[in-house]
Write a protein that holds these residues in place. Structure first.
Motif, PDB file in Angstrom:
ATOM      1  N   TRP A 155       0.832  -1.191   0.000  1.00 11.24           N
ATOM      2  CA  TRP A 155       0.000   0.000   0.000  1.00 11.24           C
ATOM      3  C   TRP A 155       0.873   1.250   0.000  1.00 11.24           C
ATOM      4  O   TRP A 155       1.868   1.330   0.704  1.00 11.24           O
ATOM      5  N   LYS A 156       0.478   2.232  -0.757  1.00 13.68           N
ATOM      6  CA  LYS A 156       1.193   3.501  -0.780  1.00 13.68           C
ATOM      7  C   LYS A 156       0.937   4.255   0.529  1.00 13.68           C
ATOM      8  O   LYS A 156      -0.196   4.331   0.996  1.00 13.68           O
ATOM      9  N   VAL A 157       1.984   4.802   1.111  1.00 11.49           N
ATOM     10  CA  VAL A 157       1.838   5.558   2.349  1.00 11.49           C
ATOM     11  C   VAL A 157       1.273   6.946   2.036  1.00 11.49           C
ATOM     12  O   VAL A 157       1.774   7.651   1.157  1.00 11.49           O
TER      13      VAL A 157
ATOM     14  N   SER B 101      -2.699   4.494   4.785  1.00  9.36           N
ATOM     15  CA  SER B 101      -2.393   3.769   3.554  1.00  9.36           C
ATOM     16  C   SER B 101      -3.633   3.506   2.699  1.00  9.36           C
ATOM     17  O   SER B 101      -3.570   2.752   1.739  1.00  9.36           O
ATOM     18  N   ALA B 102      -4.760   4.107   3.042  1.00 13.13           N
ATOM     19  CA  ALA B 102      -5.977   3.942   2.239  1.00 13.13           C
ATOM     20  C   ALA B 102      -6.890   5.137   2.492  1.00 13.13           C
ATOM     21  O   ALA B 102      -6.856   5.747   3.558  1.00 13.13           O
ATOM     22  N   TRP B 103      -7.736   5.464   1.507  1.00 13.91           N
ATOM     23  CA  TRP B 103      -8.650   6.590   1.614  1.00 13.91           C
ATOM     24  C   TRP B 103     -10.058   6.139   1.960  1.00 13.91           C
ATOM     25  O   TRP B 103     -10.500   5.071   1.542  1.00 13.91           O
ATOM     26  N   GLY B 104     -10.766   7.003   2.699  1.00 13.39           N
ATOM     27  CA  GLY B 104     -12.198   6.811   2.854  1.00 13.39           C
ATOM     28  C   GLY B 104     -12.861   7.053   1.506  1.00 13.39           C
ATOM     29  O   GLY B 104     -13.557   6.183   0.970  1.00 13.39           O
ATOM     30  N   ILE B 105     -12.664   8.245   0.968  1.00 14.85           N
ATOM     31  CA  ILE B 105     -13.017   8.555  -0.434  1.00 14.85           C
ATOM     32  C   ILE B 105     -11.868   9.376  -0.995  1.00 14.85           C
ATOM     33  O   ILE B 105     -11.415  10.342  -0.366  1.00 14.85           O
TER      34      ILE B 105
END
Length: 334
Positions: A30-32, A210-214
């Motif tokens: 995952w991209k930081v 490492s992840a977006w909500g939206i």
């Protein structure tokens, strides 16, 4: 099994299956996502009790977003909406799929590609970590829920929808005045019957960086009104800099969408924004979105004449072909 593990397993049962599978996976691939620093820039505050066309116009031109105070929505209603939403989202995924039936819809994953709940994914980084309930306000009279919790929430949504219809009318009327729009032409540019609510939950995540909500997007609406209550995460792009929009008690956030940018002939901006996950708590937010009336033609020196139906059809076509929304660029005059 420890008490904390039991609690975590019960929590996971409330999430859609893709969230359960991905929530504890290694973040190696995952991209930081770098944290956003606090800015000295202050988001404009608009007071509905003494609504100034000049101040509102300045916020719309410079930011495309503002905080709304003295809006007349009872603080008790805002709190009750949040508490009831939290209870609904705590139900099991299977239960939510069952009770959120027509005219409601239950959505999760990549919202732009999953109006019926099915996400189009090519890998874990394509997931938007959000689930939501879609409430078309004009159709709530058709709602006959068997679940008492949903029935109670439906009554709160109806009351809240009436307040937001009032806010939308007042704000748009003042924007139209500030822009010197032709009253006869602009009266159909805000169709109250098109309004809907989206109640979102962004699940807590151990790898929130490492992840977006939206991910980054603009709304397609004329305007959107957000109640983000206690947990922040909303970020907006201002002068090529990402800024946090922290929740403040009893304040609502209003942002302009693509339709308002086109209606204003690009004098106002459709603000780019995104939602960051929280490591420690679920984030629940309630968004109101309103659009032009069906058949209302938007005319501008910047764009070819189009209706919101034309715009929506092009967005769906672009998402299907390219995986993302292109937006107003498709209608620019060459």
């Amino acid at each position: 099994m420890s008490e904390s593990e039991v609690t975590m397993n019960l929590e996971l049962e409330t999430y859609p299956p893709m969230f359960r599978q991905q929530n504890n996976q290694s973040s190696t691939h995952w991209k930081v996502i770098e944290p956003v620093r606090e800015s000295e820039l202050t988001i404009p505050v608009i007071d509905l009790h003494c609504l100034s066309p000049e101040e509102l116009g300045g916020a719309c031109r410079d930011w495309g977003l503002f905080r709304l105070v003295n809006h007349g929505v009872p603080s008790t209603l805002l709190r009750q909406l949040h508490e009831h939403a939290k209870e609904l989202f705590s139900l099991s995924f299977e239960c939510k799929k069952k009770i959120f039936c027509s005219p409601l819809s239950y959505i999760w994953g990549t919202i732009a590609t999953s109006p019926s709940g099915a996400a189009i994914l090519t890998g874990p980084q394509n997931i938007h970590w959000v689930e939501g309930i879609h409430f078309p306000l004009g159709q709530l009279s058709q709602l006959q829920p068997q679940d008492h919790m949903l029935a109670s929430f439906g009554l709160l949504v109806e009351e809240y929808g009436r307040h937001l219809g009032r806010l939308g009318r007042t704000i748009f009327k003042t924007m139209a005045m500030e822009l010197n729009l032709d009253p006869g032409e602009s009266e159909t540019h805000l169709g109250e019957s098109t309004g809907f609510l989206r109640v979102y939950r962004y699940p807590l995540r151990s790898m929130a960086n490492s992840a977006w909500g939206i991910d980054v997007h603009t709304d397609s609406s004329v305007l959107s009104i957000l109640n983000q209550y206690e947990v922040g995460g909303l970020e907006v792009l201002k002068d090529n800099q990402w800024l946090q929009v922290k929740p403040i008690s009893d304040e609502l956030i209003v942002n302009l969408g693509d339709m308002m940018q086109a209606i204003s002939n690009d004098k106002y901006k459709s603000v780019k924004h995104r939602v960051r996950l929280d490591k420690h708590r679920d984030r629940i937010s309630i968004g109101y979105f309103v659009f032009p009336e069906e058949g209302s033609v938007i005319r501008s020196s910047k764009y070819k004449p189009f209706t919101y139906g034309d715009f929506q059809a092009q967005v769906h076509q672009d998402i299907k072909a390219h995986g993302f929304k292109v937006g107003l660029e498709r209608f620019e005059l060459t």
